[in-house]
Design an enzyme around this catalytic site. Structure first.
Site, mmCIF file in Angstrom:
data_model
loop_
_atom_site.group_PDB
_atom_site.id
_atom_site.type_symbol
_atom_site.label_atom_id
_atom_site.label_comp_id
_atom_site.label_asym_id
_atom_site.label_seq_id
_atom_site.Cartn_x
_atom_site.Cartn_y
_atom_site.Cartn_z
ATOM 1 C CG ASN A 9 -1.730 1.224 1.392
ATOM 2 O OD1 ASN A 9 -1.784 2.057 0.483
ATOM 3 N ND2 ASN A 9 -2.388 1.351 2.531
ATOM 4 C CD1 TRP A 10 3.299 0.994 -2.949
ATOM 5 C CD2 TRP A 10 3.322 2.195 -4.848
ATOM 6 N NE1 TRP A 10 3.926 0.254 -3.914
ATOM 7 C CE2 TRP A 10 3.958 0.958 -5.087
ATOM 8 C CE3 TRP A 10 3.217 3.109 -5.894
ATOM 9 C CZ2 TRP A 10 4.485 0.611 -6.334
ATOM 10 C CZ3 TRP A 10 3.745 2.771 -7.135
ATOM 11 C CH2 TRP A 10 4.377 1.533 -7.344
ATOM 12 C CG HIS A 95 -5.663 1.809 5.229
ATOM 13 N ND1 HIS A 95 -5.175 2.763 6.091
ATOM 14 C CD2 HIS A 95 -4.684 0.882 5.071
ATOM 15 C CE1 HIS A 95 -3.930 2.433 6.423
ATOM 16 N NE2 HIS A 95 -3.613 1.302 5.827
ATOM 17 C CD GLU A 97 -2.833 5.331 6.857
ATOM 18 O OE1 GLU A 97 -2.820 5.365 5.612
ATOM 19 O OE2 GLU A 97 -1.963 4.724 7.527
ATOM 20 C CD GLU A 167 -3.180 -2.482 7.316
ATOM 21 O OE1 GLU A 167 -2.058 -2.695 6.822
ATOM 22 O OE2 GLU A 167 -3.856 -1.482 7.042
ATOM 23 N N GLY A 173 2.897 2.384 10.702
ATOM 24 C CA GLY A 173 3.813 3.501 10.509
ATOM 25 C C GLY A 173 4.558 3.913 11.767
ATOM 26 C CB SER A 213 5.747 -1.651 11.845
ATOM 27 O OG SER A 213 5.335 -0.311 12.112
ATOM 28 N N GLY A 234 3.079 -1.136 4.201
ATOM 29 C CA GLY A 234 3.108 0.282 3.878
ATOM 30 C C GLY A 234 4.522 0.706 3.525
ATOM 31 N N GLY A 235 5.197 1.332 4.492
ATOM 32 C CA GLY A 235 6.514 1.930 4.263
ATOM 33 C C GLY A 235 7.519 1.044 3.528
HETATM 34 P P1 13P Z 1 3.290 0.428 7.575
HETATM 35 O O1 13P Z 1 3.798 -0.863 6.980
HETATM 36 O O2 13P Z 1 4.001 1.643 7.021
HETATM 37 O O3 13P Z 1 3.224 0.382 9.054
HETATM 38 O O4 13P Z 1 1.763 0.581 7.047
HETATM 39 C C1 13P Z 1 0.905 -0.497 7.173
HETATM 40 C C2 13P Z 1 -0.321 -0.184 6.432
HETATM 41 O O5 13P Z 1 -1.105 0.659 6.830
HETATM 42 C C3 13P Z 1 -0.577 -0.901 5.177
HETATM 43 O O6 13P Z 1 -1.858 -0.676 4.705
#
Ligand code: 13P
Length: 251
Positions: A9-10, A95, A97, A167, A173, A213, A234-235
């Protein structure tokens, strides 16, 4: 166990050149790896460029969100048909967010998930508790509620295209990954719930990803759990070397 599924997930990252370079770099690195399903989820505006960059590879593409209507006066929104038009196979819905920054409700998420399935996309339904909910021992209740409401009305047959991503919000993050045991406990709870809502066979076949993470150093340990079928990254998915290492570890 179901075939592992690793998705990147960018989020709101990359630019035109960077998105194309990341996608083609991955396609090169992953050539010949067929034992893991892989998807990348770039920002909407780079979907077309990424589709071109991964054409002919086994990497599939997903969008980060969808709107439930087909077309019309919904300024700023993107329909399932549009996502299919630019070669998306998957779409992330719910998600954290979008739940916590953009205020999406379980009801809206359910409409998006249903529209995705009906329109021919494979949704990744994200669920997860906040830190204060975990500390108040509400994790199971919160996650189970999100799964039930997110999947409301979804038929057993439609479940074939659904992935669930656990998640924990406090792990996203932050560099704080859930321990392998914390992930396994919640994944097992989700699978028991799917068996109640559907049956053992559907519960066994539904892929449950972990996200929060996830990185090369914890991939093997997370994936060693019987109920962790994949990762939503994510990252670490923004770096060709890291994401490719994770996929190769799983493969
Ligand atoms: P991180 O891997 O950056 O913690 O993000 C996870 C995420 O929200 C993937 O959708």
């Amino acid at each position: 166990m179901a075939k592992p599924f690793i998705a990147g997930n960018w989020k709101m990252n990359t630019d035109a050149a960077g998105a194309a370079a990341l996608a083609s770099g991955l396609a090169n690195e992953l050539a010949g790896i067929g034992s893991v399903d892989v998807a990348v989820c770039p920002p909407f505006v780079y979907l077309q460029a990424v589709a071109t960059a991964i054409a002919g590879s086994q990497i599939k593409m997903g969008a980060q969100d969808i709107y439930f209507e087909d077309k019309g006066a919904f300024t700023g929104e993107i329909s399932c048909g549009m996502l299919k038009d630019v070669c998306c196979s998957y779409v992330i819905v719910g998600h954290s967010e979008r739940r916590h920054v953009l205020g999406e409700t379980d009801e809206l998420i359910n409409r998006k998930l249903t529209a995705a399935i009906t329109g021919g996309l494979q949704p990744i339904l994200c669920v997860g508790e906040l830190l204060e909910q975990r500390e108040a021992a509400q994790t199971d209740a919160v996650v189970a509620g999100q799964v039930k409401k997110g999947l409301a009305g979804v038929t057993p047959e439609q479940m074939q295209v659904v992935t669930v991503a656990y998640e924990p919000v406090w792990a996203i993050g932050t560099g704080k990954t859930a321990t392998s045991q914390q992930a396994q406990e919640v994944h097992a709870m989700i699978r028991r719930l799917l068996a109640e809502l559907y049956d053992e066979s559907i519960a066994g076949k539904t892929r449950i990803q972990y996200g929060g993470s996830a990185k090369p150093a914890n991939t093997a340990e997370l994936m060693a759990n019987p109920d962790v079928d994949g990762l939503l990254v994510g990252g670490a998915s923004l770096k060709v070397a890291d994401f490719a290492t994770m996929i190769k570890t799983v493969a």
